[in-house]
Scaffold this motif. Sequence first.
Motif, PDB file in Angstrom:
ATOM      1  N   SER A 128      59.051 -12.476  90.350  1.00  0.00           N
ATOM      2  CA  SER A 128      60.203 -11.876  91.019  1.00  0.00           C
ATOM      3  C   SER A 128      61.485 -12.070  90.227  1.00  0.00           C
ATOM      4  N   ALA A 129      61.706 -13.308  89.717  1.00  0.00           N
ATOM      5  CA  ALA A 129      62.981 -13.629  89.073  1.00  0.00           C
ATOM      6  C   ALA A 129      63.068 -13.123  87.652  1.00  0.00           C
ATOM      7  N   ASN A 130      61.982 -13.247  86.885  1.00  0.00           N
ATOM      8  CA  ASN A 130      62.050 -12.996  85.451  1.00  0.00           C
ATOM      9  C   ASN A 130      61.543 -11.631  85.030  1.00  0.00           C
ATOM     10  N   ILE A 131      60.814 -10.935  85.913  1.00  0.00           N
ATOM     11  CA  ILE A 131      60.282  -9.613  85.533  1.00  0.00           C
ATOM     12  C   ILE A 131      60.874  -8.529  86.430  1.00  0.00           C
ATOM     13  N   MET A 132      60.648  -8.679  87.744  1.00  0.00           N
ATOM     14  CA  MET A 132      61.084  -7.629  88.657  1.00  0.00           C
ATOM     15  C   MET A 132      62.605  -7.506  88.699  1.00  0.00           C
ATOM     16  N   GLU A 133      63.315  -8.654  88.576  1.00  0.00           N
ATOM     17  CA  GLU A 133      64.778  -8.616  88.652  1.00  0.00           C
ATOM     18  C   GLU A 133      65.357  -7.744  87.536  1.00  0.00           C
ATOM     19  N   ASN A 134      64.815  -7.893  86.302  1.00  0.00           N
ATOM     20  CA  ASN A 134      65.295  -7.074  85.182  1.00  0.00           C
ATOM     21  C   ASN A 134      65.003  -5.605  85.417  1.00  0.00           C
ATOM     22  N   GLN A 135      63.807  -5.300  85.969  1.00  0.00           N
ATOM     23  CA  GLN A 135      63.459  -3.905  86.243  1.00  0.00           C
ATOM     24  C   GLN A 135      64.378  -3.328  87.314  1.00  0.00           C
ATOM     25  N   GLN A 136      64.683  -4.123  88.365  1.00  0.00           N
ATOM     26  CA  GLN A 136      65.589  -3.666  89.421  1.00  0.00           C
ATOM     27  C   GLN A 136      66.966  -3.327  88.849  1.00  0.00           C
ATOM     28  N   ASN A 137      67.485  -4.244  88.031  1.00  0.00           N
ATOM     29  CA  ASN A 137      68.822  -4.043  87.472  1.00  0.00           C
ATOM     30  C   ASN A 137      68.853  -2.840  86.539  1.00  0.00           C
ATOM     31  N   SER A 138      67.748  -2.617  85.782  1.00  0.00           N
ATOM     32  CA  SER A 138      67.687  -1.485  84.865  1.00  0.00           C
ATOM     33  C   SER A 138      67.814  -0.169  85.629  1.00  0.00           C
ATOM     34  N   LYS A 140      69.020   0.221  88.740  1.00  0.00           N
ATOM     35  CA  LYS A 140      70.351   0.277  89.361  1.00  0.00           C
ATOM     36  C   LYS A 140      71.393   0.755  88.371  1.00  0.00           C
ATOM     37  N   SER A 141      71.355   0.195  87.158  1.00  0.00           N
ATOM     38  CA  SER A 141      72.344   0.570  86.138  1.00  0.00           C
ATOM     39  C   SER A 141      72.231   2.052  85.797  1.00  0.00           C
ATOM     40  N   GLY A 142      70.975   2.544  85.709  1.00  0.00           N
ATOM     41  CA  GLY A 142      70.783   3.956  85.402  1.00  0.00           C
ATOM     42  C   GLY A 142      71.393   4.845  86.467  1.00  0.00           C
ATOM     43  N   PHE A 143      71.153   4.522  87.756  1.00  0.00           N
ATOM     44  CA  PHE A 143      71.733   5.328  88.832  1.00  0.00           C
ATOM     45  C   PHE A 143      73.258   5.218  88.855  1.00  0.00           C
ATOM     46  N   GLU A 144      73.775   4.033  88.564  1.00  0.00           N
ATOM     47  CA  GLU A 144      75.243   3.883  88.550  1.00  0.00           C
ATOM     48  C   GLU A 144      75.864   4.740  87.459  1.00  0.00           C
ATOM     49  N   ILE A 145      75.167   4.861  86.312  1.00  0.00           N
ATOM     50  CA  ILE A 145      75.680   5.711  85.223  1.00  0.00           C
ATOM     51  C   ILE A 145      75.702   7.166  85.669  1.00  0.00           C
ATOM     52  N   ILE A 174      68.095   0.173  96.634  1.00  0.00           N
ATOM     53  CA  ILE A 174      68.717  -1.075  97.106  1.00  0.00           C
ATOM     54  C   ILE A 174      67.905  -1.641  98.278  1.00  0.00           C
ATOM     55  N   SER A 175      67.403  -0.741  99.136  1.00  0.00           N
ATOM     56  CA  SER A 175      66.571  -1.197 100.261  1.00  0.00           C
ATOM     57  C   SER A 175      65.275  -1.828  99.753  1.00  0.00           C
ATOM     58  N   ALA A 176      64.706  -1.239  98.702  1.00  0.00           N
ATOM     59  CA  ALA A 176      63.478  -1.815  98.123  1.00  0.00           C
ATOM     60  C   ALA A 176      63.735  -3.211  97.599  1.00  0.00           C
ATOM     61  N   ILE A 177      64.890  -3.386  96.927  1.00  0.00           N
ATOM     62  CA  ILE A 177      65.242  -4.710  96.393  1.00  0.00           C
ATOM     63  C   ILE A 177      65.416  -5.703  97.542  1.00  0.00           C
ATOM     64  N   SER A 178      66.150  -5.282  98.580  1.00  0.00           N
ATOM     65  CA  SER A 178      66.397  -6.162  99.718  1.00  0.00           C
ATOM     66  C   SER A 178      65.090  -6.527 100.417  1.00  0.00           C
TER      67      SER A 178
END
Length: 818
Positions: A128-138, A140-145, A174-178
Amino acid sequence: MFVILFVSFSYNNLVTTRDAVNSAYKGILKEQSNLEGLRNTLLTINQDINLFLLDPLNEDLIHKIDINTNNAINKLTALSESKHPFHKDLKAISERTSKNFYILKSKINILVKFRLDINKQYPGLDISANIMENQQNSIKSGFEILINEIESGDLQVKSPQIYPLLLKSYSVWISAISQTRIYMANRLASFSSDILDEQGNSLKDIYTLFTNNIKTLNRLYRHEDSFEANDILKSAITTSQSWYENFVTLREISESDKWRSDTLIIKTQVFPLVEQVVQNLNEIDKTLNDEKQNTDQELKKSDDQFNKLIFVIIALFMLFIAAILISMQWMVFTPIHKVTLALRSKAFDIDLPNIESSKTLEVGQLIDAFIEMDEEVTQRQNALEHQAMHDHLTGLPNRFLLNQRIEYQLLHSERQNTPFSMFLMDLDFFKDINDTLGHAAGDHLLIEVSQRIKNSIRKSDTLARLGGDEFAILLPETKKETASKLAESIIQKLSDTIDIDNQKVSIGISIGIVNYPDDGIDIETLLQHADMAMYTAKRERAGYVFYDSSQNTYSKARLSLNHDIIEALEHDQFDIYFQPKIDAVTQNLCGAEGLLRWKHKDYGFISPEKVIESAERAGVIHKLTLSMIEKAISACSQWHKSGHKISVAVNLSVRDLSNKDLTTKVKEFMDKYALEYHFLTLEITESIMMENLAISLEVLQKLNKLGVHISIDDFGTGFSSLAYLKKLPVNELKIDKSFIIEINQDANDKKIVSAIINLGHNLGLNVVAEGIETQKSMDMIKAMGCDQMQGYFISKPICKTSFQKYLENHEKNSNPNC
């Protein structure tokens, strides 16, 4: 005369037997004492293991277990080396027991390691912390762009469906992450499996909805002129699929006995070994009882042995005479003859005959001198050949030897029609470690890395050091599947920290993989394509990448963008925008965050993430960061001169903490523009700070001593910093906007934000909420007691001129204490 001899022999036999029996009894008592000590030591070890599980931070228990294990092994060594008359050999059972103690020691070390490392104790947390977190942020960043591309006006969309669907998809993600975080929280709280099943099935529905939305967006964007939409949506599909697969793996772990690795280790490894050791000790006890019985029997047999002694003495006398004659031939004449033959063989460079050492002093010295001379000559020849073909630091084959083996492999594969693979590898962040800790530490790191990689490959494979921190591996008769598994194994082995001069250092590796004959049929082509794949892996931080012909086009585009960034930096073409921050209580403007902006002459707006990535690759990230810091300090100084005493914040990248001149340059800029140090805040994310904690802590402490404020950005998205937060020179926490955007809809986000605010205030820290996009969110954050706020509802990032007007038109006075 005969009678005297007979009486003398009889007396000596009785005395000898008595002494032997006494010695045997003493030896048996000593062995039994060692055995009792072993039983007590094993009991103590077992008790200490149970105490350690209750109190894992008690280092004395770990040290005590290690000492007791070593003591047990020493006692077993004493048992194996025990010698006395009528002794029964204990070596085999003692060595078997020692082996079990060694294994037990290693299993206890594994238990300690897993118990002290939460990621190992709970494998699901690691995923969760070292693999999925990076994928989540990737994602999120794409959608924010994409959202920012539309909101900033850089893209005029033709389809009115795109923007609402983007926002909806972003909200679904965001709901999936939560939902994932709630799942992990419930699992940690040991909720029932029914709740976990319900949450897992719910997440599957969310994921399905998200992928359907992405497919719809991908279809809609085909008619748009977006610069990055196709790549971002394609990446979102791939990354989200991998993310969900990781969640499935996490779920399998969490709902099995693998959820807590320490319990599994105790049950399946430690306890069985303890039982095996107990059985071994019982075997030793039985052997000692047999020894005692044998000693009693030997005492009874002493009288019978007297009669046999006379015949033995006579036989030995006869054998002694024969042995003298035989030994002369064996010890003198034959060795000299062999030395003579060996000298002749050496002269004509043919194989030497086997020469055994002689028992006589003079002949033995002659043989030893000859053997020593021959070995010295052979060693010198081998050393010269080795130096020419191997790397002097690691002892690995060098580029010259690797090329020879590749040439041979090309000929062999062409004749046999067999494939082979080749890795080209480069260490991540090695230059930062080398510059920070020194070249000696860098050499130590290279040696340790080469050893870990070498332990991962077959004997038929060739690991070579090409220079610097670049390595290569030649894998004969290897297909893509096997190469992929090996790459994953190497990455896993290098993920463990390396201890260099009492510094815990983390190192990564980027691997480019090519296969013969698909990716080339000669050395030059294979090495070139492997290099392209390696840089793709480094750029995407993917660990390893197989060569693809599309990388040729990307390499040219990458080189072009790197050149443009260097040129833009030289001509001061990068802009800084400012996003206001307000006091949550007074609503006064109290600060601003400086953000990088660059409009490319051909491609238009380039995202800050891509600019930073290219700047790191081009080696100008330090210069770019210092340029942004100086621009921010200069602007803040002008605000102060116009009567607005507000602060300014600037983000630091992952590489900036290795810049030795960072503190000196910050001081130089602050003095140049006459700005008080506490008006500057440097923001750094949790993941960057924890990547190399020792180096980060040293740099942050220097900045803090100047008076510069340190802020942890995107707080709450990492898993590592809470344990170290109280030790860091931090003044501020910035709550990640993923918790703020839907705080008025998601109860879990509300609880998380409240907990972070309370945590920050209990530690005496200022707390900032970013991502405020509605009045309702602002009111809720204010009610929770947050100190400062920023977001699009307050203001988007605006240029320097517009921000100056924003200051002048602001209705309320700024708060000088912010």
